[in-house]
Motif scaffolding. Structure first.
Motif, PDB file in Angstrom:
ATOM      1  N   ALA A  74       5.617  42.538   3.338  1.00  0.00           N
ATOM      2  CA  ALA A  74       4.914  41.557   2.314  1.00  0.00           C
ATOM      3  C   ALA A  74       4.252  42.294   1.405  1.00  0.00           C
ATOM      4  N   SER A  75       4.369  41.505   0.235  1.00  0.00           N
ATOM      5  CA  SER A  75       3.521  42.242  -1.160  1.00  0.00           C
ATOM      6  C   SER A  75       2.937  41.148  -1.982  1.00  0.00           C
ATOM      7  N   GLY A  76       2.084  41.565  -2.534  1.00  0.00           N
ATOM      8  CA  GLY A  76       1.574  40.465  -3.721  1.00  0.00           C
ATOM      9  C   GLY A  76       0.335  39.550  -3.474  1.00  0.00           C
ATOM     10  N   SER A  77      -0.299  39.676  -2.016  1.00  0.00           N
ATOM     11  CA  SER A  77      -1.452  38.918  -1.749  1.00  0.00           C
ATOM     12  C   SER A  77      -2.103  39.756  -0.529  1.00  0.00           C
ATOM     13  N   ILE A  78      -3.231  39.234  -0.248  1.00  0.00           N
ATOM     14  CA  ILE A  78      -4.012  39.397   1.142  1.00  0.00           C
ATOM     15  C   ILE A  78      -3.237  39.189   2.262  1.00  0.00           C
ATOM     16  N   PHE A  79      -2.505  40.218   3.138  1.00  0.00           N
ATOM     17  CA  PHE A  79      -1.513  39.848   4.122  1.00  0.00           C
ATOM     18  C   PHE A  79      -2.354  39.210   5.283  1.00  0.00           C
ATOM     19  N   SER A  80      -3.544  39.851   5.470  1.00  0.00           N
ATOM     20  CA  SER A  80      -4.236  39.174   6.767  1.00  0.00           C
ATOM     21  C   SER A  80      -4.676  37.632   6.723  1.00  0.00           C
ATOM     22  N   ASN A  81      -4.670  37.251   5.459  1.00  0.00           N
ATOM     23  CA  ASN A  81      -4.968  35.592   5.203  1.00  0.00           C
ATOM     24  C   ASN A  81      -3.544  34.739   5.351  1.00  0.00           C
ATOM     25  N   TYR A  82      -2.486  35.330   5.802  1.00  0.00           N
ATOM     26  CA  TYR A  82      -1.450  34.670   6.265  1.00  0.00           C
ATOM     27  C   TYR A  82      -1.027  34.568   7.563  1.00  0.00           C
ATOM     28  N   ILE A  83      -0.542  33.384   8.336  1.00  0.00           N
ATOM     29  CA  ILE A  83       0.252  33.225   9.381  1.00  0.00           C
ATOM     30  C   ILE A  83       1.547  33.751   9.041  1.00  0.00           C
ATOM     31  N   MET A  84       1.973  34.704   9.864  1.00  0.00           N
ATOM     32  CA  MET A  84       3.498  35.178   9.659  1.00  0.00           C
ATOM     33  C   MET A  84       4.377  34.588  10.682  1.00  0.00           C
ATOM     34  N   GLY A  85       5.433  34.204  10.272  1.00  0.00           N
ATOM     35  CA  GLY A  85       6.428  33.548  11.578  1.00  0.00           C
ATOM     36  C   GLY A  85       7.813  34.120  11.064  1.00  0.00           C
ATOM     37  N   TRP A  86       8.543  34.119  12.183  1.00  0.00           N
ATOM     38  CA  TRP A  86       9.891  34.294  12.240  1.00  0.00           C
ATOM     39  C   TRP A  86      10.838  32.966  12.445  1.00  0.00           C
ATOM     40  N   TYR A  87      11.582  32.671  11.598  1.00  0.00           N
ATOM     41  CA  TYR A  87      12.365  31.400  11.839  1.00  0.00           C
ATOM     42  C   TYR A  87      14.055  31.926  11.971  1.00  0.00           C
ATOM     43  N   ARG A  88      14.671  30.973  12.488  1.00  0.00           N
ATOM     44  CA  ARG A  88      16.122  31.438  12.506  1.00  0.00           C
ATOM     45  C   ARG A  88      16.909  29.998  12.233  1.00  0.00           C
ATOM     46  N   GLN A  89      18.261  30.446  11.582  1.00  0.00           N
ATOM     47  CA  GLN A  89      19.291  29.149  11.370  1.00  0.00           C
ATOM     48  C   GLN A  89      20.500  29.537  11.772  1.00  0.00           C
ATOM     49  N   ALA A  90      21.060  29.000  12.586  1.00  0.00           N
ATOM     50  CA  ALA A  90      22.552  29.333  13.047  1.00  0.00           C
ATOM     51  C   ALA A  90      23.550  28.386  12.086  1.00  0.00           C
ATOM     52  N   PRO A  91      24.625  28.513  12.234  1.00  0.00           N
ATOM     53  CA  PRO A  91      25.397  27.774  11.535  1.00  0.00           C
ATOM     54  C   PRO A  91      25.685  26.189  11.976  1.00  0.00           C
ATOM     55  N   GLY A  92      25.536  25.304  11.128  1.00  0.00           N
ATOM     56  CA  GLY A  92      25.541  24.161  11.572  1.00  0.00           C
ATOM     57  C   GLY A  92      24.111  23.398  12.064  1.00  0.00           C
ATOM     58  N   LYS A  93      23.133  24.461  12.233  1.00  0.00           N
ATOM     59  CA  LYS A  93      21.894  23.913  12.985  1.00  0.00           C
ATOM     60  C   LYS A  93      21.016  24.063  11.934  1.00  0.00           C
ATOM     61  N   GLN A  94      19.570  23.193  12.416  1.00  0.00           N
ATOM     62  CA  GLN A  94      18.598  23.242  11.540  1.00  0.00           C
ATOM     63  C   GLN A  94      17.615  24.572  11.669  1.00  0.00           C
ATOM     64  N   ARG A  95      16.944  25.103  10.743  1.00  0.00           N
ATOM     65  CA  ARG A  95      16.086  26.274  11.023  1.00  0.00           C
ATOM     66  C   ARG A  95      15.246  25.835  12.035  1.00  0.00           C
ATOM     67  N   GLU A  96      14.802  26.966  13.054  1.00  0.00           N
ATOM     68  CA  GLU A  96      13.665  26.742  13.999  1.00  0.00           C
ATOM     69  C   GLU A  96      12.932  27.837  13.862  1.00  0.00           C
ATOM     70  N   LEU A  97      11.803  27.549  14.164  1.00  0.00           N
ATOM     71  CA  LEU A  97      10.564  28.759  14.750  1.00  0.00           C
ATOM     72  C   LEU A  97      10.850  29.351  15.762  1.00  0.00           C
ATOM     73  N   VAL A  98      10.813  30.842  15.753  1.00  0.00           N
ATOM     74  CA  VAL A  98      11.211  31.729  16.784  1.00  0.00           C
ATOM     75  C   VAL A  98       9.863  32.056  17.384  1.00  0.00           C
ATOM     76  N   SER A  99       8.925  32.548  16.352  1.00  0.00           N
ATOM     77  CA  SER A  99       7.551  33.128  16.744  1.00  0.00           C
ATOM     78  C   SER A  99       6.782  33.109  15.516  1.00  0.00           C
ATOM     79  N   SER A 100       5.477  33.187  15.909  1.00  0.00           N
ATOM     80  CA  SER A 100       4.576  33.145  14.834  1.00  0.00           C
ATOM     81  C   SER A 100       3.249  34.033  15.188  1.00  0.00           C
ATOM     82  N   ILE A 101       2.408  34.570  14.225  1.00  0.00           N
ATOM     83  CA  ILE A 101       1.376  35.416  14.540  1.00  0.00           C
ATOM     84  C   ILE A 101       0.378  35.273  13.401  1.00  0.00           C
ATOM     85  N   THR A 102      -0.819  34.993  13.974  1.00  0.00           N
ATOM     86  CA  THR A 102      -2.125  34.729  12.946  1.00  0.00           C
ATOM     87  C   THR A 102      -2.585  36.222  12.498  1.00  0.00           C
TER      88      THR A 102
END
Length: 117
Positions: free
Chosen positions: A24-52
């Motif tokens: 990440a670049s451009g702002s104060i990283f520690s102020n953001y909740i970071m998440g990983w999402y995934r989207q398989a073909p034909g499916k909605q994007r879903e949350l995999v994991s997040s970290i504050t």
């Protein structure tokens, strides 16, 4: 404004491992909740994991015990270690940044993960 750049995707056999990174670049990283999402073909994007910024972690039930999220606030990078990969983990994985207090929300361009023999 936050820019997110993912890396580390690829093709792996079932049972294998991959580590995704999101710089990440451009702002104060520690102020953001970071998440990983995934989207398989034909499916909605879903949350995999997040970290504050303080390290509180959340996982989707489907990846608990197999995936590990971590962040390095000094390097403004979040990681997703994926072990015991299954074909159903195949998807485009996206990095997300959500400001802790404001509505600012940003996405990376995505990285393809394919689990196949």
């Amino acid at each position: 404004q936050v820019q997110l750049v993912e890396s580390g995707g690829g093709l792996v056999q079932p049972g294998g491992s991959l580590r995704l990174s999101c710089a990440a670049s451009g702002s104060i990283f520690s102020n953001y909740i970071m998440g990983w999402y995934r989207q398989a073909p034909g499916k909605q994007r879903e949350l995999v994991s997040s970290i504050t910024g303080g390290g509180t972690i959340n996982y989707a039930d489907s990846v608990k015990g197999r995936f590990t999220i971590s962040r390095d606030n000094a390097q403004s990078t979040v990681y997703l270690q994926m072990n015991s990969l299954k074909p159903e983990d195949t998807a485009v994985y996206y990095c997300n940044a959500q400001h802790t207090f404001f509505s600012s929300n940003y996405w990376g361009q995505g990285t393809q993960v394919t689990v196949s023999s």
